[in-house]
Design a protein around this motif. Sequence first.
Motif, short mmCIF file in Angstrom:
data_model
loop_
_atom_site.label_atom_id
_atom_site.label_comp_id
_atom_site.label_asym_id
_atom_site.label_seq_id
_atom_site.Cartn_x
_atom_site.Cartn_y
_atom_site.Cartn_z
N LEU A 6 64.16 42.66 -20.59
CA LEU A 6 65.39 41.88 -20.75
C LEU A 6 66.47 42.79 -21.31
N PRO A 7 67.13 43.57 -20.43
CA PRO A 7 68.08 44.57 -20.91
C PRO A 7 69.26 44.00 -21.69
N GLU A 8 69.65 42.75 -21.39
CA GLU A 8 70.78 42.15 -22.09
C GLU A 8 70.48 41.97 -23.58
N THR A 9 69.22 41.80 -23.90
CA THR A 9 68.83 41.52 -25.29
C THR A 9 68.06 42.67 -25.93
N GLY A 10 67.67 43.65 -25.12
CA GLY A 10 66.86 44.74 -25.65
C GLY A 10 65.45 44.30 -25.97
N ALA A 11 64.97 43.24 -25.31
CA ALA A 11 63.64 42.70 -25.59
C ALA A 11 62.76 42.79 -24.35
N LEU A 12 61.49 42.53 -24.54
CA LEU A 12 60.49 42.52 -23.48
C LEU A 12 59.73 41.21 -23.58
N LEU A 13 59.61 40.49 -22.46
CA LEU A 13 58.84 39.25 -22.41
C LEU A 13 57.54 39.54 -21.68
N THR A 14 56.40 39.23 -22.32
CA THR A 14 55.11 39.48 -21.69
C THR A 14 54.35 38.18 -21.49
N GLY A 99 61.15 32.37 -29.22
CA GLY A 99 61.27 32.61 -30.65
C GLY A 99 61.86 31.47 -31.45
N VAL A 100 62.21 30.36 -30.77
CA VAL A 100 62.86 29.25 -31.46
C VAL A 100 62.03 27.97 -31.39
N LYS A 101 61.77 27.47 -30.18
CA LYS A 101 61.09 26.18 -30.04
C LYS A 101 60.45 26.11 -28.66
N ARG A 102 59.27 25.50 -28.60
CA ARG A 102 58.59 25.27 -27.33
C ARG A 102 58.72 23.80 -26.95
N ALA A 103 58.49 23.54 -25.68
CA ALA A 103 58.52 22.18 -25.18
C ALA A 103 57.13 21.56 -25.26
N ALA A 104 57.09 20.26 -25.07
CA ALA A 104 55.81 19.54 -25.06
C ALA A 104 55.01 19.90 -23.81
N LEU A 119 52.81 33.64 -23.77
CA LEU A 119 54.11 34.27 -23.57
C LEU A 119 54.56 34.84 -24.91
N ALA A 120 55.02 36.07 -24.90
CA ALA A 120 55.45 36.71 -26.15
C ALA A 120 56.75 37.46 -25.93
N LEU A 121 57.61 37.37 -26.91
CA LEU A 121 58.88 38.09 -26.91
C LEU A 121 58.77 39.25 -27.88
N HIS A 122 58.96 40.45 -27.36
CA HIS A 122 58.86 41.67 -28.17
C HIS A 122 60.26 42.26 -28.32
#
Length: 131
Positions: A6-14, A99-104, A119-122
């Motif tokens: 995710l280049p816009e945020t500098g993060a990686l979603l796995t 990183g904030v909230k998941r759905a049901a 799912l993980a945000l690095h």
Amino acid sequence: EGELELPETGALLTADVVDGEGVTTADLRVAHDAEWFDLDELPPSLQVRAWQPGDRMVPFGQHTPKKLKDIFVDAGIPSTDRAAIPVVVAAGAIIWIAGVKRAAFGAVQPGATARIVRLALHHRQQKQEQM
């Protein structure tokens, strides 16, 4: 399984698939920036995007939709930071504000869910330039 830069945020979603056998409730609460979903309830592909005004989701533990803007306000996230938070969508429904909230949607039932996706945000560490 896989990863998305995710280049816009500098993060990686796995995304990692694990066998649900032996997974406990304690295992599901390991990290703030990770969530577990029942793989058999997910569509073949997920979409990752920025939030949009009017977006709603049904938060875990609730039965009615809530505006993402209200979720951000409740979490104390300034409006200037919201565009950098990835939103994960499955078949048109928001399932995770990373990183904030998941759905049901796609809740894991320990001892009953056979296949689980984590799912993980690095967040990438910014390298400091040396003078």
